[in-house]
Design a protein around this motif. Structure first.
Motif, PDB file in Angstrom:
ATOM      1  N   ILE A  33       0.832  -1.208   0.000  1.00 10.80           N
ATOM      2  CA  ILE A  33       0.000   0.000   0.000  1.00 10.80           C
ATOM      3  C   ILE A  33       0.871   1.265   0.000  1.00 10.80           C
ATOM      4  O   ILE A  33       0.466   2.282  -0.539  1.00 10.80           O
ATOM      5  N   LEU A  38      -1.119   4.542  -1.100  1.00  9.61           N
ATOM      6  CA  LEU A  38      -2.337   4.519  -0.283  1.00  9.61           C
ATOM      7  C   LEU A  38      -1.935   4.704   1.170  1.00  9.61           C
ATOM      8  O   LEU A  38      -0.978   4.119   1.629  1.00  9.61           O
ATOM      9  N   LEU A  73      -5.821  -3.441  -6.625  1.00  6.96           N
ATOM     10  CA  LEU A  73      -6.066  -2.001  -6.637  1.00  6.96           C
ATOM     11  C   LEU A  73      -6.697  -1.642  -7.966  1.00  6.96           C
ATOM     12  O   LEU A  73      -6.097  -1.860  -9.029  1.00  6.96           O
ATOM     13  N   GLY A  77      -9.483   3.609  -7.200  1.00  9.90           N
ATOM     14  CA  GLY A  77      -8.940   3.679  -5.847  1.00  9.90           C
ATOM     15  C   GLY A  77      -9.439   2.605  -4.904  1.00  9.90           C
ATOM     16  O   GLY A  77      -9.029   2.559  -3.746  1.00  9.90           O
ATOM     17  N   LEU A  79      -9.510  -0.703  -3.015  1.00 11.69           N
ATOM     18  CA  LEU A  79      -8.559  -1.737  -2.625  1.00 11.69           C
ATOM     19  C   LEU A  79      -9.338  -2.953  -2.153  1.00 11.69           C
ATOM     20  O   LEU A  79     -10.189  -2.850  -1.267  1.00 11.69           O
ATOM     21  N   THR A 132      -8.900   4.999  -0.417  1.00 14.30           N
ATOM     22  CA  THR A 132      -7.791   4.607   0.440  1.00 14.30           C
ATOM     23  C   THR A 132      -6.586   5.520   0.326  1.00 14.30           C
ATOM     24  O   THR A 132      -5.613   5.342   1.029  1.00 14.30           O
ATOM     25  N   SER A 133      -6.627   6.512  -0.538  1.00 11.97           N
ATOM     26  CA  SER A 133      -5.443   7.376  -0.681  1.00 11.97           C
ATOM     27  C   SER A 133      -5.558   8.612   0.177  1.00 11.97           C
ATOM     28  O   SER A 133      -6.550   8.891   0.770  1.00 11.97           O
TER      29      SER A 133
END
Length: 133
Positions: A33, A38, A73, A77, A79, A132-133
């Motif tokens: 990640i 992320l 991924l 975005g 995950l 998740t970013s």
């Protein structure tokens, strides 16, 4: 208009049935990640990976076998975390029993979605995290 279909990024690792595989799985996910940029939900993702990997060891992996961890991924975005094992059973959220039984309760609380898919032999327990970013 041409629509470009972007294939999701995939990373996977196989782990033997041993206690040290859970910290190894966390390290693999932490590195992945970070490579993917992320970070906002990294703690949630890592805790869910710990719980799913532990469940695979304790409940899902017959002796002499292991489990596979896959991370997907997607372009938007999303995950997706998958733990593949060859054990029987249908995992579900249940009331805690003393010190055990909280794993899927935590996954249910932290992930945006989770579920169980079929695999021959065994099953795939998965969870997803958006933004998740």
């Amino acid at each position: 208009m041409d629509d470009v279909i972007q294939q999701p990024s995939l990373r996977e690792q196989f782990y033997r049935r041993e206690r040290r595989s859970v910290p190894a799985a966390r390290a693999f996910v932490r590195e992945t990640i970070a490579d993917w940029g992320l970070g906002a939900r990294a703690d949630d993702v890592l805790l869910c990976v710990s719980e799913l990997a532990t469940n695979a060891l304790v409940h899902g992996v017959p002796p002499g076998r292991g489990y596979r961890l896959r991370l997907w991924l997607y372009g938007d975005g999303l995950l997706r975390v998958e733990v593949h094992d060859s054990g029987d059973g249908q995992p579900s959220v249940r009331e805690p029993d003393g010190e055990s039984g909280r794993g899927l309760m935590l996954v249910d609380a932290l992930a945006d979605k989770w579920g169980v898919g079929e695999r021959d032999p065994g099953k795939i327990v998965w969870c997803e995290f958006g933004a998740t970013s």
